[in-house]
Every structure is written in C-alpha cells, then in structure tokens.
Design a protein around this motif. Structure first.
Motif, short mmCIF file in Angstrom:
data_model
loop_
_atom_site.label_atom_id
_atom_site.label_comp_id
_atom_site.label_asym_id
_atom_site.label_seq_id
_atom_site.Cartn_x
_atom_site.Cartn_y
_atom_site.Cartn_z
N VAL A 181 -3.19 -16.87 -0.01
CA VAL A 181 -3.04 -15.43 0.26
C VAL A 181 -1.86 -15.21 1.21
CG1 VAL A 181 -4.08 -13.58 1.66
CG2 VAL A 181 -5.34 -14.57 -0.24
N ILE A 182 -1.10 -14.13 0.95
CA ILE A 182 -0.01 -13.74 1.84
C ILE A 182 -0.51 -12.60 2.73
CG2 ILE A 182 0.95 -12.23 0.05
CD1 ILE A 182 3.71 -12.62 1.36
N SER A 183 -0.20 -12.67 4.01
CA SER A 183 -0.67 -11.69 4.98
C SER A 183 0.47 -11.38 5.95
CB SER A 183 -1.90 -12.24 5.71
OG SER A 183 -2.50 -11.26 6.53
N MET A 184 0.22 -10.43 6.85
CA MET A 184 1.28 -9.98 7.75
C MET A 184 0.87 -10.18 9.20
SD MET A 184 3.37 -6.39 7.32
CE MET A 184 3.71 -6.76 5.61
N PRO A 185 1.70 -10.88 10.00
CA PRO A 185 1.34 -11.14 11.40
C PRO A 185 1.50 -9.90 12.27
CG PRO A 185 3.54 -11.94 10.95
CD PRO A 185 2.99 -11.46 9.63
N SER A 186 0.85 -9.93 13.44
CA SER A 186 1.04 -8.86 14.42
C SER A 186 2.42 -8.95 15.04
CB SER A 186 -0.04 -8.94 15.51
OG SER A 186 -1.32 -8.78 14.97
N LYS A 227 -10.50 -10.06 10.05
CA LYS A 227 -10.67 -8.80 10.78
C LYS A 227 -9.40 -8.34 11.49
CE LYS A 227 -15.62 -9.45 11.63
NZ LYS A 227 -16.69 -9.55 12.68
N ASP A 228 -8.45 -9.24 11.66
CA ASP A 228 -7.28 -8.91 12.48
C ASP A 228 -5.99 -8.73 11.69
OD1 ASP A 228 -8.79 -9.00 14.81
OD2 ASP A 228 -8.51 -11.17 15.03
N TYR A 229 -5.90 -9.32 10.51
CA TYR A 229 -4.65 -9.29 9.76
C TYR A 229 -4.90 -8.79 8.34
CZ TYR A 229 -3.46 -12.19 13.73
OH TYR A 229 -3.29 -12.65 15.00
N THR A 230 -3.83 -8.34 7.68
CA THR A 230 -3.97 -7.67 6.39
C THR A 230 -3.48 -8.53 5.23
OG1 THR A 230 -3.65 -5.52 7.47
CG2 THR A 230 -3.38 -5.60 5.07
N PRO A 231 -4.38 -9.09 4.43
CA PRO A 231 -3.95 -9.76 3.21
C PRO A 231 -3.41 -8.71 2.23
CG PRO A 231 -6.22 -10.34 3.80
CD PRO A 231 -5.83 -9.14 4.61
N PHE A 232 -2.23 -8.96 1.65
CA PHE A 232 -1.68 -7.97 0.72
C PHE A 232 -1.17 -8.58 -0.58
CE2 PHE A 232 1.79 -9.25 3.50
CZ PHE A 232 2.90 -9.34 2.66
N GLY A 233 -1.50 -9.86 -0.82
CA GLY A 233 -1.10 -10.50 -2.06
C GLY A 233 -1.52 -11.95 -2.08
N LYS A 234 -1.15 -12.65 -3.16
CA LYS A 234 -1.51 -14.06 -3.27
C LYS A 234 -0.48 -14.80 -4.11
CE LYS A 234 -4.45 -13.23 -7.33
NZ LYS A 234 -5.82 -13.35 -7.91
N VAL A 235 -0.40 -16.10 -3.91
CA VAL A 235 0.48 -16.96 -4.70
C VAL A 235 -0.16 -17.16 -6.06
CG1 VAL A 235 1.57 -19.23 -4.88
CG2 VAL A 235 1.36 -18.11 -2.64
N ILE A 236 0.57 -16.85 -7.12
CA ILE A 236 0.05 -17.06 -8.48
C ILE A 236 0.80 -18.18 -9.21
CG2 ILE A 236 -0.81 -14.71 -8.72
CD1 ILE A 236 1.71 -14.09 -10.40
N LYS A 237 1.87 -18.67 -8.62
CA LYS A 237 2.64 -19.76 -9.23
C LYS A 237 3.44 -20.46 -8.13
CE LYS A 237 6.05 -20.68 -12.87
NZ LYS A 237 6.94 -20.06 -13.89
N LEU A 294 1.21 -8.90 -5.57
CA LEU A 294 0.78 -8.06 -4.46
C LEU A 294 -0.38 -7.17 -4.89
CD1 LEU A 294 4.29 -7.06 -3.08
CD2 LEU A 294 2.93 -9.11 -2.62
N PHE A 295 -1.30 -6.92 -3.96
CA PHE A 295 -2.50 -6.13 -4.25
C PHE A 295 -2.17 -4.64 -4.29
CE2 PHE A 295 -4.67 -9.69 -1.68
CZ PHE A 295 -4.80 -10.50 -2.82
#
Length: 236
Positions: free
Chosen positions: A160-165, A194-204, A90-91
């Motif tokens: 990338v992991i993000s969060m839906p509205s 522009k609409d959703y927030t990336p807050f992490g990424k898959v590393i494995k 997570l970022f």
C-alpha cells in the motif's frame, strides 16, 4: 507692357499648378502612420502581457483538488527507478490524495527525486531530494498540506502507498503532499492505520519495491547509494 505682364502671370500660374500635383496626399500619409502605429501597439502588447502562474496554497488546495478529481479518468501511475519500475493503482474514494498524486505526476515533480528513506522490512519513502531543482519545483507548485482521510476502509497492507505527516509536531497528522511511502511489511503495518492515509497500492513490480528495501543504508535510514526516481508517469 501689358502683354509682358499677362505672359508672366500665365507662366507663374502654370508653375504653381504643376508643383501642387507632385505633393503627397495628406490622406495617404495619415494612413501609413496609422498602420505603423497599430503594428507597434500589437507587438508591444505581445511583449508586455504575462500570464499569472497558478500556485497552490493552504486556502485553495482542497477546493482545487476537489474540482480536479472530477476531471480524472486515470488511476494508475508507473514509477521508474534506477533499480526497476513498479505500477500503482490509486483508490477512487480517497479523492484529495489521489488527485494530488496524479497532479504532481503530470507536473513532473517526482522526476529526478529519490527514495530517500529506507527502513528495513517496514517502508520505502520517496519524493524528496537534496537539490535546488526539487526545491524550485516545490516553490513553483506551492506550499500546502492535505488533511488525513483514514476512514475509507483502507489499511496499511503490504504494497500500500500512503502519505507521511509533514513534521513531528503535527497533532492533526496533516500530510506532506510531496512525499509518499510504500509498506513492505508482511502482511502489513496496521499500527499506521489511524494516523496516515492509504491512497493506493502496488499492482505490478512489488519485487522492485522489495529490492529497494534491501539496499544498504546508513544510521539515518538514508540509502548509501542514491536510489533515483527517474520518471513518474500516468498510465492506462
């Protein structure tokens, strides 16, 4: 006659004196009663005292996650599914979304939920389930939304992991804190930036994410066979 009267008087005095020595002392009786009453009072307090449960709301969520994020040293979460496992990092500069995801993970919220939406060559979406257990967990944790945080330089790259509205009629794109999606598009789905927030990424374990994305789905993008999130856990 005087001698008899004197004898009876002496005998009566001896009887009265002996009887008084066998009477329990009032002090001892009060002490026993006091000890008994104290014991009852303590037990009663233990039984009746209840701790109030903390519940997140629209008013307290942001202040809570602001403080909660200060305590975090972890930034990785491992998600185990019935098709395999993958690990997320997570970022740090997306504090509310990071803190929210770790908080829910530690609460055990994601356990026994599903990847309930699979859009081919686009995303896999998880964190929900059509059962009472999941609804109960949401009720106990609280009802709240998170504001978007789209200006930290993160883009919707593949993995990338993000969060839906939270819903369609949501002009401010407030995020549903209980769900998430992972991008599988190559190289990414940048129209979402522009609409959703990336807050992490898959590393494995990106191969597991791709495997989930290949599962057969119905017309509503719901997998024909349930894809379970067996466990989500914070790892080092």
């Amino acid at each position: 006659m005087n001698t008899k009267i004197l004898s009876y008087a002496i005998l009566l005095l001896l009887i009265l004196t002996t009887g008084c020595n066998n009477t329990p002392k009032p002090k001892q009786k009060v002490k026993q009663t006091k000890v008994k009453n104290d014991t009852v009072a303590v037990d009663s307090t233990k039984v009746t005292k209840k701790e109030e449960k903390f519940v997140l709301t629209e008013e307290n969520a942001i202040p809570f996650f602001y403080e909660y994020n200060k305590t975090l040293k972890e930034d990785k979460v491992k998600i185990t599914t019935n098709l395999g496992s993958f690990t997320l990092q997570l970022f740090d500069n997306v504090p509310y979304h990071k803190a929210n995801f770790i908080y829910l993970t530690k609460k055990g919220y994601f356990n026994d939920t599903y990847f309930h939406r699979v859009v081919k060559n686009f995303i896999i979406q998880g964190g929900n389930a059509d059962n009472r257990k999941t609804a109960k967990k949401r009720g106990e944790i609280g009802r709240y939304l998170l504001p978007p945080d789209t200006k930290k330089g993160h883009k919707h790259h593949r993995g990338v992991i993000s969060m839906p509205s939270s819903e369609n009629d949501n002009p401010h794109k407030l995020a549903s804190p209980y769900e998430f999606f992972i991008v599988v598009t190559k190289p990414g789905s940048y129209h979402l930036d522009k609409d959703y927030t990336p807050f992490g990424k898959v590393i494995k374990g990106m191969d597991v994410v791709d495997l989930i994305n290949r599962q057969p789905v119905d017309e509503g993008d719901w997998p024909k066979q349930n894809i379970f999130i067996i466990k989500a856990e914070v790892v080092k």
